[in-house]
Design an enzyme around this catalytic site. Sequence first.
Site, PDB file in Angstrom:
ATOM      1  N   CYS A  93      -1.143   2.576  17.275  1.00 37.10           N
ATOM      2  CA  CYS A  93      -1.949   2.973  16.010  1.00 37.10           C
ATOM      3  C   CYS A  93      -2.994   1.881  15.454  1.00 37.10           C
ATOM      4  O   CYS A  93      -3.918   2.330  14.907  1.00 37.10           O
ATOM      5  CB  CYS A  93      -0.844   3.079  15.121  1.00 37.10           C
ATOM      6  SG  CYS A  93       0.306   1.706  14.780  1.00 37.10           S
TER       7      CYS A  93
ATOM      8  N   HIS B 281      -1.538  -1.773   6.841  1.00 39.00           N
ATOM      9  CA  HIS B 281      -0.243  -2.080   7.558  1.00 39.00           C
ATOM     10  C   HIS B 281       1.085  -1.781   6.914  1.00 39.00           C
ATOM     11  O   HIS B 281       0.941  -2.225   5.530  1.00 39.00           O
ATOM     12  CB  HIS B 281      -0.293  -3.603   8.058  1.00 39.00           C
ATOM     13  CG  HIS B 281       0.888  -3.781   8.777  1.00 39.00           C
ATOM     14  ND1 HIS B 281       2.050  -4.561   8.210  1.00 39.00           N
ATOM     15  CD2 HIS B 281       1.245  -3.927  10.203  1.00 39.00           C
ATOM     16  CE1 HIS B 281       2.839  -4.711   9.024  1.00 39.00           C
ATOM     17  NE2 HIS B 281       2.681  -4.114  10.390  1.00 39.00           N
TER      18      HIS B 281
ATOM     19  N   HIS C 211       3.273  -0.033  11.278  1.00 34.36           N
ATOM     20  CA  HIS C 211       2.413   0.973  11.537  1.00 34.36           C
ATOM     21  C   HIS C 211       0.915   0.671  10.904  1.00 34.36           C
ATOM     22  O   HIS C 211       1.074   0.406   9.801  1.00 34.36           O
ATOM     23  CB  HIS C 211       3.008   2.292  11.323  1.00 34.36           C
ATOM     24  CG  HIS C 211       2.027   3.583  11.218  1.00 34.36           C
ATOM     25  ND1 HIS C 211       1.701   3.835  12.515  1.00 34.36           N
ATOM     26  CD2 HIS C 211       1.723   4.516  10.463  1.00 34.36           C
ATOM     27  CE1 HIS C 211       0.846   5.028  12.589  1.00 34.36           C
ATOM     28  NE2 HIS C 211       0.934   5.292  11.212  1.00 34.36           N
TER      29      HIS C 211
END
Length: 1045
Positions: free
Chosen positions: A178, A592, A600
Amino acid sequence: MTVEQNVLQQSNSQKHQQTFLNQLREITGINDTQVLQQALKDSNGNLELAVAFLTAKNTKIPQQEETTYYQTALPGNDRYISVGSQADTNVIDLTGDDKDDLQRAIALSLEESNRAFRETGITDEEQAISRVLEASIAENKASLKRTHPEVWSDSPNPYDRQRQDNCPVGLKNVGNTCWFSAVIQSLFNLLEFRRLVLNYSPPANAQDLPRNQKEHRNLPFMRELRYLFALLFGSKRKYVDPSRAVEILKDAFKSNDSQQQDVSEFTHKLLDWLEDAFQIKAEEEQDGEKPKNPMVELFYGRFLAVGVLEGKKFENTEMFGQYPLQVNGFKDLHECLEAAMIEGEIESLHSENSGKSGQEHWFTELPPVLTFELSRFEFNQALGRPEKIHNKLEFPPVLYLDRYMHKNREITRIKRDEIKRLKEYLTVLQQRLERYLSYGSGPKRFPLVDVLQYALEFASSKPVCTSPIEDLNTSALSSGTLSTGTIPSTTEQQAPSSDTQSTSPAQRSIIHKPFTQSRIPPDLPMHPAPRHITEEELSVLEGCLHRWRTEVENDTRDLQESISRIQRTIELMYSDKSMVQVPYRLHAVLVHEGQANAGHYWAYIYDRCQRRWMKYNDISVTKSTWEELERDSFGGYRNASAYCLMYINDKEPFLIQEEFNKETGHMLVGMDTLPPDLRDYVTEDNKRFEKELEEWDAQIAQKPQQEKSLTTQTPRVPMPSTAQGREPEYLEQPSRIEVSKQLKEDSVRAITKALTEQEDKGPEAIMHMAIKLEYARLLKLAQEDTPPECDYRLHHAIVYFIQNQAPKKIIERTLLEQFADHNLSFDERCRNIMKVAQAKIEMIKPDEVNMEEYEKWHQQYRSFRDTTVCLMVGLELFQKKSFMDALLYLIYAYQKNKELSSKGLYSGHDEELISHYRRECLLKLNENAAAQFESGDDQEVNNGLLIMNELIVPCLPLLLVDETEEKDIVAVEDMRNRWCSYLGQEMESNLQEKLTDFLPKLLDCSTEIKGFNDPPKLPSYSTHELCERFARIMLSLSRTPADGR
């Protein structure tokens, strides 16, 4: 020699120095780059001596007024310098009793790292990136071997993966990537950067390469990045796979460690690789002129370091890329920048004789794209691990940087001095105001104006001459009750005097009446009051208290107004026209969510054409708002916060300007903007995807034919029905006999009543009367306001149709179907009416009743019954605490009910009710899984993680689809926080490894769920049984959604 050439030629030595700094930082836990550089300098580059210096028990870190300030101004420092570091510089003692052994071990480790660097040319920083990439690839390959459906797997239906209109294309998460998606999407949406990458052509002498390992890595990566950008631009897919680019990055390094590192390093290295690739091309095309590297011109700026060291002034120009800023201790971006631009004693810069040291940074040249790296991770020296800083930090959509420019330094210094003076005055005023608002010397303090008001109320109370306990009956207190003479009961007060006299005390029982008997008699004061005070004393005291309270109110108001005025003055200090000439607009925010060890990443990117924010979350690209960006990016609210801000010069239109044809002057659109080779590449990929769509269409088209073929081969039992229209399927499910029995009873009841009223009429008239009576009965049921446990929609489809305003023709045909049922042939009268109804149905012309619409309404009712069964079974299992079984039913009930509710107010059940129990079921399962993980037993841990991976993680996106459901969002945060809390606890290495592998899946809920492979099997219930069980479960619910989370 130019600055660019100097920086490029010193690249290897800078990376070597950065390697040493990274090693020292990792060993000692000290983050201050200046301190580490000073230690390295004092040890003449000997790492063993540098570690000994930093870890000695009695050695102090040099104070900030010493030579450390001079280091960032020296030539040859690393490009990504630590500007304005606020890191804790306390010494960490790592030596203990075995100091010599530890030092030798450290020295040996450092020497091995140095030897590896000399042999391979790969720095620790590059190896860190390699570990992230290898973890991503390994996770991707492992996911291909899983037998159970994962949330990140592709949908088999290619139409689910088809790009809608001109919606931006997403990037598939190929296993903990990601961070890659967030960075790449932010850069891709910079149109100038996109043009540079798409139009990049490899050097003409590419066949002579690789000349070294760097070129062997960079050129293939540039090729794959061009392909990836081309697909992001012109693909017909909803999202594309970046695996090939990630594979090349992984293959460029060798590492066996799969520990994930800080992904901000990836951004550093990505720009570094791109710079190297463009430098190869620039050197080839220079033709005697100095090479211009577009990456340097786009992302790198310069600042002037002006400082004083022990009374001696110095100045030096430095180059910077991503500008690091500390978050801890600051409330907004300007405060971070002020702290980063000023170090030490500023006053000493204007004094030649001062022994103090200080340093200022002034931007001399800002890059078109200015990136701020927010330091939200710090090393916890006590625990020996990194931790995330969740503090709130605000940043504006437009940032004016005039106050930090070298050309404005004189006026900025004046304004800074004025702000400093105002803040000092503001502090004094706030302290004075605090004394008014928190008055007293004890642990509890109150506003002074309230204290004076309370004193005034006490003084103004009616004086009493007795003690507050003298009028109480002591005998009554000793027995625990008051005498009836003191507080008479309500019964005694209201009864006639004759009754009171005739009733003896022995016969009279005392009844507790909480709303009457416990009231305080009116002759007792409600509040304490003075016992002895003269009118003169009271008058003087009241006058003083009134006057003092007014004075305090005025003083408090004056202080508050002065504070507000000063704060406003400070806010507007840089708002004059001369200080708003360098605007930078926010282009992207990289967010974040999670903790330091796992999390993620996603990005918010501003779309200039549509004038709105877009959220890029792996494959999901959705419209967003500034309010959502604030909530997710500022921090302080959840575990989500911004870690990188990308601003672009608002006066440089080329950054976001579309491309035009140089000959015609027309704007290039679509595939015309791509170079020929990339146009062909995208066209081929789109053809492959179109082929997938065609194959899927063919596969779907074959299914009805296969089913028809199977049907013709299977002998059918003929049904004795002469009706043209097919009886609705829901009448045959789950038991045709039981449902028809219910309808038969309703029909017979209506027919009997019609015969009673019209005995002499023929079958057709009686049928019309029976239908009229049945409709009247069902209409009355539909109009009744009933509680949830008595839902008449389950009794008959007509009730459902009436409440949802179905067309009259649909209702009429449904009633005819009911009276045309063959089960009415049990006696002569009913058989005649059945034949009349069947004949009426045969006479209905196709244009009179739209059969497609008819089937649609009955299909909707079938879906309503199925939803009811799912909800009922799910609630029954929930009450039995079978949460795993209940979850699937409740999820399907919610999904089906969501579809129904969109068709009308009375089409489904209470959405909040289903949402509540679905949410509670997930929370219960999460608690059970966490408890199993905490047990430490291998079997229990595996079972707990299995629950999370196969049940909870796939369901979390369902709770996050509707962002207006605040309770669902809070529940998801609770579940995530429960697992993130384990990151700060000591645990065995195998548990830590499993937790690190699991957390990214829990935190990454960006992918879409198409549905579970196997829907729950619905039990068979008659209408009577379904209504009875549904009423029973609704009555037994112990709590309502309003009482939930």
